[in-house]
Design an enzyme around this catalytic site. Structure first.
Site, PDB file in Angstrom:
ATOM      1  N   HIS A  68       0.814  -1.222   0.000  1.00  0.00           N
ATOM      2  CA  HIS A  68       0.000   0.000   0.000  1.00  0.00           C
ATOM      3  C   HIS A  68       0.847   1.272   0.000  1.00  0.00           C
ATOM      4  O   HIS A  68       0.304   2.373  -0.165  1.00  0.00           O
ATOM      5  CB  HIS A  68      -0.977  -0.001   1.171  1.00  0.00           C
ATOM      6  N   ASP A 116      -0.624  -7.541   1.696  1.00  0.00           N
ATOM      7  CA  ASP A 116       0.004  -6.218   1.693  1.00  0.00           C
ATOM      8  C   ASP A 116       1.528  -6.365   1.785  1.00  0.00           C
ATOM      9  O   ASP A 116       2.128  -6.152   2.844  1.00  0.00           O
ATOM     10  CB  ASP A 116      -0.545  -5.410   2.865  1.00  0.00           C
ATOM     11  N   SER A 210       4.611   2.567   7.827  1.00  0.00           N
ATOM     12  CA  SER A 210       4.203   1.469   6.961  1.00  0.00           C
ATOM     13  C   SER A 210       5.400   0.843   6.259  1.00  0.00           C
ATOM     14  O   SER A 210       6.315   1.543   5.829  1.00  0.00           O
ATOM     15  CB  SER A 210       3.226   1.964   5.891  1.00  0.00           C
TER      16      SER A 210
END
Length: 266
Positions: A68, A116, A210
């Site tokens: 992502h 992901d 992230s």
């Protein structure tokens, strides 16, 4: 639900801002030599946007991160900085590599952040030294038990709202049972995700973290994936052991210079 990735002017440059991991502490300089800082620039009709993410070196030619982190629209350019502690200054230890090829898991879905995971191919390869090293990955049969103590490092926000951190921060996190994540996240998948957090203190990875690793017992067991905007506990991590076959398949293709339809900045 909110991506932990920040896409805004708060990270106009990788050395801008002052935020950090929420509730964490600054690590000793260059004590996490596997960490990678990802500067991601996206150009589209609305102009140029820059975001920041984490990642980690698993081989001299490969960095693992979250899918992502890469926007699905626009022209994307990714720069990886290795050997960094303070990303606001150009430290002598830093290696900057402009990434031209990356591979996102073919079954990645932004709906629930399924699969992901993303691999970036480094060319030239990273120069392995005291400040730049890779980290081991778990095998497909390795499982984390509830209560395992882990750590998450990165340059993400320190507070809400905030900005990307100048220096690398780290927070301790604990592997949870599946129930909190199954209750809060309708698309939570036990086989490919890990439920992690600190229920009784305000400590967590957040925006900009992230793609960074969940390090448990000196191995990268997870990848920072997603959470809820106004709730620090729990967070969901991509379970690396589940993706071991896919990771090594891609690494073999990297070695053979076979890039299976990966996006490119060219």
């Amino acid at each position: 639900m909110l991506l932990l990735l920040l896409i805004s002017s708060a990270c106009v440059l990788p050395w801008a801002g002052a935020g950090r991991i929420i509730g964490g502490k600054e690590v000793k300089s260059h004590s996490r030599p596997y960490m990678a800082f990802l500067k991601i620039q996206t150009s589209d009709q609305s102009g140029l946007q820059t975001s920041c993410c984490g990642g980690f070196l698993i081989r001299p030619d490969a960095v693992l991160s979250a899918a992502h982190c890469v926007p699905r629209k626009g022209r994307v350019t990714i720069t990886v900085i290795l050997g960094a502690h303070n990303i606001r200054v150009r430290e002598w230890s830093q290696q900057t590599i402009h990434v031209k090829h990356w591979v996102i898991h073919p079954n990645y879905s932004p709906d629930g952040f399924k699969n992901d995971i993303m691999l970036l191919k480094l060319k030239p390869r990273a120069r392995i030294n005291r400040n730049v090293q890779f980290i081991s990955l778990p095998r497909s049969n390795e499982r984390l038990i509830e209560g395992t103590k882990c750590a998450v490092a990165g340059w993400g926000w320190r507070s809400m709202p905030g900005h990307c951190s100048n220096v690398m921060m780290e927070v301790e996190q604990e592997v949870q049972n599946e129930e909190p994540c199954q209750y809060l996240f309708r698309n939570y998948q036990r086989q490919s995700m890990i439920c992690v957090g600190d229920e009784y203190s305000r400590k967590a990875p957040y925006h900009g973290d992230s793609g960074g690793p969940l390090v448990c017992n000196h191995k990268a067991h997870g990848i920072v994936s997603h959470g809820l905007e106004r709730r620090l506990f729990p967070k969901v991590f991509t379970r690396i052991s589940y993706f071991e076959p896919w990771i090594y398949q891609q690494l073999k293709r990297f070695a053979l210079q076979e890039l299976p339809g990966s996006p490119s900045s060219d």
